[in-house]
Scaffold this motif. Structure first.
Motif, PDB file in Angstrom:
ATOM      1  N   ALA A 100      30.354  40.541  97.317  1.00  0.00           N
ATOM      2  CA  ALA A 100      30.620  39.370  96.458  1.00  0.00           C
ATOM      3  C   ALA A 100      29.285  38.734  96.044  1.00  0.00           C
ATOM      4  O   ALA A 100      28.279  38.863  96.753  1.00  0.00           O
ATOM      5  CB  ALA A 100      31.475  38.353  97.202  1.00  0.00           C
ATOM      6  N   TYR A 101      29.291  38.060  94.898  1.00  0.00           N
ATOM      7  CA  TYR A 101      28.063  37.403  94.431  1.00  0.00           C
ATOM      8  C   TYR A 101      27.594  36.349  95.438  1.00  0.00           C
ATOM      9  O   TYR A 101      26.401  36.124  95.604  1.00  0.00           O
ATOM     10  CB  TYR A 101      28.281  36.758  93.064  1.00  0.00           C
ATOM     11  N   SER A 102      28.556  35.698  96.088  1.00  0.00           N
ATOM     12  CA  SER A 102      28.193  34.656  97.071  1.00  0.00           C
ATOM     13  C   SER A 102      27.374  35.257  98.213  1.00  0.00           C
ATOM     14  O   SER A 102      26.493  34.603  98.761  1.00  0.00           O
ATOM     15  CB  SER A 102      29.447  33.996  97.644  1.00  0.00           C
ATOM     16  N   PRO A 139      29.618  28.337  95.471  1.00  0.00           N
ATOM     17  CA  PRO A 139      29.287  28.306  94.035  1.00  0.00           C
ATOM     18  C   PRO A 139      29.743  26.970  93.472  1.00  0.00           C
ATOM     19  O   PRO A 139      30.861  26.536  93.756  1.00  0.00           O
ATOM     20  CB  PRO A 139      30.103  29.473  93.444  1.00  0.00           C
ATOM     21  N   HIS A 191      37.828  37.695  90.175  1.00  0.00           N
ATOM     22  CA  HIS A 191      37.855  36.255  90.452  1.00  0.00           C
ATOM     23  C   HIS A 191      38.053  35.520  89.118  1.00  0.00           C
ATOM     24  O   HIS A 191      37.483  35.939  88.097  1.00  0.00           O
ATOM     25  CB  HIS A 191      36.511  35.875  91.089  1.00  0.00           C
ATOM     26  N   GLN A 197      34.234  34.374  82.498  1.00  0.00           N
ATOM     27  CA  GLN A 197      32.887  34.662  81.981  1.00  0.00           C
ATOM     28  C   GLN A 197      32.864  35.906  81.082  1.00  0.00           C
ATOM     29  O   GLN A 197      31.919  36.126  80.333  1.00  0.00           O
ATOM     30  CB  GLN A 197      31.911  34.844  83.160  1.00  0.00           C
ATOM     31  N   ASP A 214      38.164  37.171  95.009  1.00  0.00           N
ATOM     32  CA  ASP A 214      36.737  37.349  94.728  1.00  0.00           C
ATOM     33  C   ASP A 214      36.505  38.674  94.019  1.00  0.00           C
ATOM     34  O   ASP A 214      37.363  39.560  94.042  1.00  0.00           O
ATOM     35  CB  ASP A 214      35.888  37.253  96.016  1.00  0.00           C
ATOM     36  N   THR A 215      35.363  38.809  93.401  1.00  0.00           N
ATOM     37  CA  THR A 215      35.074  39.988  92.576  1.00  0.00           C
ATOM     38  C   THR A 215      35.039  41.270  93.419  1.00  0.00           C
ATOM     39  O   THR A 215      35.627  42.281  93.042  1.00  0.00           O
ATOM     40  CB  THR A 215      33.717  39.807  91.862  1.00  0.00           C
ATOM     41  N   THR A 259      24.948  31.481  87.950  1.00  0.00           N
ATOM     42  CA  THR A 259      25.777  30.623  88.810  1.00  0.00           C
ATOM     43  C   THR A 259      24.864  29.915  89.800  1.00  0.00           C
ATOM     44  O   THR A 259      23.948  30.525  90.364  1.00  0.00           O
ATOM     45  CB  THR A 259      26.846  31.442  89.561  1.00  0.00           C
TER      46      THR A 259
HETATM   47  O1  LIG Z   1      33.827  36.424  93.511  1.00  0.00           O
HETATM   48  C1  LIG Z   1      32.636  36.423  93.811  1.00  0.00           C
HETATM   49  O2  LIG Z   1      31.953  37.453  93.915  1.00  0.00           O
HETATM   50  C2  LIG Z   1      31.993  35.132  94.044  1.00  0.00           C
HETATM   51  O3  LIG Z   1      30.978  35.094  94.701  1.00  0.00           O
HETATM   52  C3  LIG Z   1      32.580  33.896  93.418  1.00  0.00           C
HETATM   53  C4  LIG Z   1      32.013  33.539  92.045  1.00  0.00           C
HETATM   54  C5  LIG Z   1      32.441  32.080  91.651  1.00  0.00           C
HETATM   55  O4  LIG Z   1      33.229  31.455  92.346  1.00  0.00           O
HETATM   56  O5  LIG Z   1      31.962  31.608  90.620  1.00  0.00           O
HETATM   57  C6  LIG Z   1      30.545  33.565  92.096  1.00  0.00           C
HETATM   58  C7  LIG Z   1      29.793  33.949  91.045  1.00  0.00           C
HETATM   59  C8  LIG Z   1      30.387  34.344  89.766  1.00  0.00           C
HETATM   60  O6  LIG Z   1      30.266  33.227  88.924  1.00  0.00           O
HETATM   61  C9  LIG Z   1      31.813  34.710  89.899  1.00  0.00           C
HETATM   62  C10 LIG Z   1      32.514  34.413  91.001  1.00  0.00           C
END
Ligand SMILES: O=C(O)C(=O)C[C@]1(C(=O)O)C=C[C@@H](O)C=C1
Length: 363
Positions: A100-102, A139, A191, A197, A214-215, A259
């Motif tokens: 995940a991006y987080s 985020p 997500h 986006q 989540d992604t 983000t």
């Molecule tokens: O779903 C993920 O991978 C996240 O980390 C969440 C998240 C968000 O909540 O905005 C984080 C970054 C991106 O903008 C898309 C998704």
């Protein structure tokens, strides 16, 4: 890559149910470092948190000990700054699964940390509050989607402190199982923020959007169920982890898709003036003409630069609107303290969410 890879090594995943109950903890002396056991420690418990465990060695115990050299040594400031700057001793909770991006944001903030996946944001907050981890990543806003209101609510409902921020460039990929072509896809999972986006691109591809937690979770689901009619929007790292094929890269509607993530901790950090600091506050005001103008003037009068103003409704007995403001001054700076003292004269509620270094790194 076979989807079975995912099943064979599931990441340690924090569930909301997993934190221990509030029942009084018991202290198992065998878990203590040997040096304490040698000394015959008297342990007493105060409260329910590990930090309130009190350890006392009786004088006679110390006299008989032949092992004084193995007593714990005080931490040096060098050790402290090393572990804080590279995060090697930190466990950082994030919402989502591996990829995940987080998780990437956690690693950007604390390069050698142990990132701990959590089912929900609430779980990540709980994990910090119950001392299971040291930090949580949240985020908070995106350059395309704007403020993430739900996460501002979480900041208010919990009492964690913002101790850092990270701006992370988000590059989305459309991915599917090997052999699946874009024309085969009917739906796409991700997500909600990620789907938003990529709104224009996904509309152009004629794909039905399905929101998941989540992604990376979306990528994992597509791979695990070997879906042939569904793809996922996630990072290239997630495609690699779950063995998916990238059909399109950089599918976000604007290439500048950033983000902003906040790092949260139980304790605030001591604000400094040695580098650029930002302070985040939330306040509410009484109703009245020009009252918001007056509130913002406390910063303008002191040349304090506001980097964010966000107004959210709050269904509460006494006030309806909350204003979240970020300003680019440290709380260690006299002008920031004066501005907040001034604001308190007419704010009905004011809380400092944190004073923390500005992320000046390149993305
Ligand atoms: O779903 C993920 O991978 C996240 O980390 C969440 C998240 C968000 O909540 O905005 C984080 C970054 C991106 O903008 C898309 C998704």
């Amino acid at each position: 890559m076979a989807a079975s890879r995912i099943v064979a090594h599931p990441p340690p995943y924090l569930h909301r149910q997993s934190p221990p109950s509030d029942a009084a903890p018991s202290l198992n002396l065998t878990l203590l470092p040997k040096r304490y056991r040698n000394l015959g420690i008297c342990a007493s418990l105060r409260g329910d948190k590990p930090h309130s465990v009190e350890l006392r060695a009786t004088t006679s115990d110390v006299v008989v000990s032949r092992d004084l050299l193995s007593l714990p040594r005080p931490l040096s400031s060098t050790q402290l700054s090393a572990s804080v700057s590279d995060g090697s001793c930190l466990r950082v909770a994030y919402q989502g699964v591996h990829g995940a991006y987080s998780e990437s944001a956690a690693q950007k903030a604390y390069p050698n940390c142990e990132a701990v996946p959590c089912e929900q944001f609430e779980t990540a907050f709980d994990a910090v509050e119950r001392w299971l981890v040291d930090r949580a990543v949240l985020p908070i806003e995106n350059s395309l989607g704007g403020s993430i209101h739900r996460n501002y609510d979480l900041l208010l409902r919990h009492s964690l402190h913002i101790v850092g921020e990270v701006n992370f460039a988000v590059c989305h990929c459309l991915m599917a199982n090997h052999g699946v072509k874009r024309e085969d896809l009917k739906r796409v999972l991700s997500h909600p923020q990620a789907l938003a986006q990529c709104e224009n691109t996904l509309t152009k591809f004629g794909l039905v959007r399905e929101a998941v937690d989540d992604t990376a979770g979306a990528a994992k689901h597509v791979a695990y169920h070997k879906l042939q009619d569904a793809g996922a929007v996630a990072s290239s790292a997630a495609a690699k982890i779950y063995g998916l094929n990238i059909l399109d890269q950089d599918i976000q509607d604007d290439s500048d898709n950033v983000t902003r993530f906040l790092m949260l901790a139980r304790e605030p950090i001591i604000p400094g003036t040695d580098r650029r600091f930002k302070t985040s506050i939330v306040f509410s005001l009484e109703e009245g003409p020009g009252i918001l103008f007056k509130a913002l003037a406390v910063f303008a009068l002191r040349q304090i630069n506001l980097t964010k103003v966000c107004c959210l409704s709050w269904h509460h007995l006494y006030f309806d609107y909350l204003f979240y403001v970020d300003f680019e001054t440290s709380m260690a700076d006299q002008s920031a303290q004066n501005a907040l003292r001034h604001l308190k004269e007419f704010a009905t509620f004011l809380r400092v969410l944190g004073s923390y270094p500005v992320d000046t790194s390149s993305m």
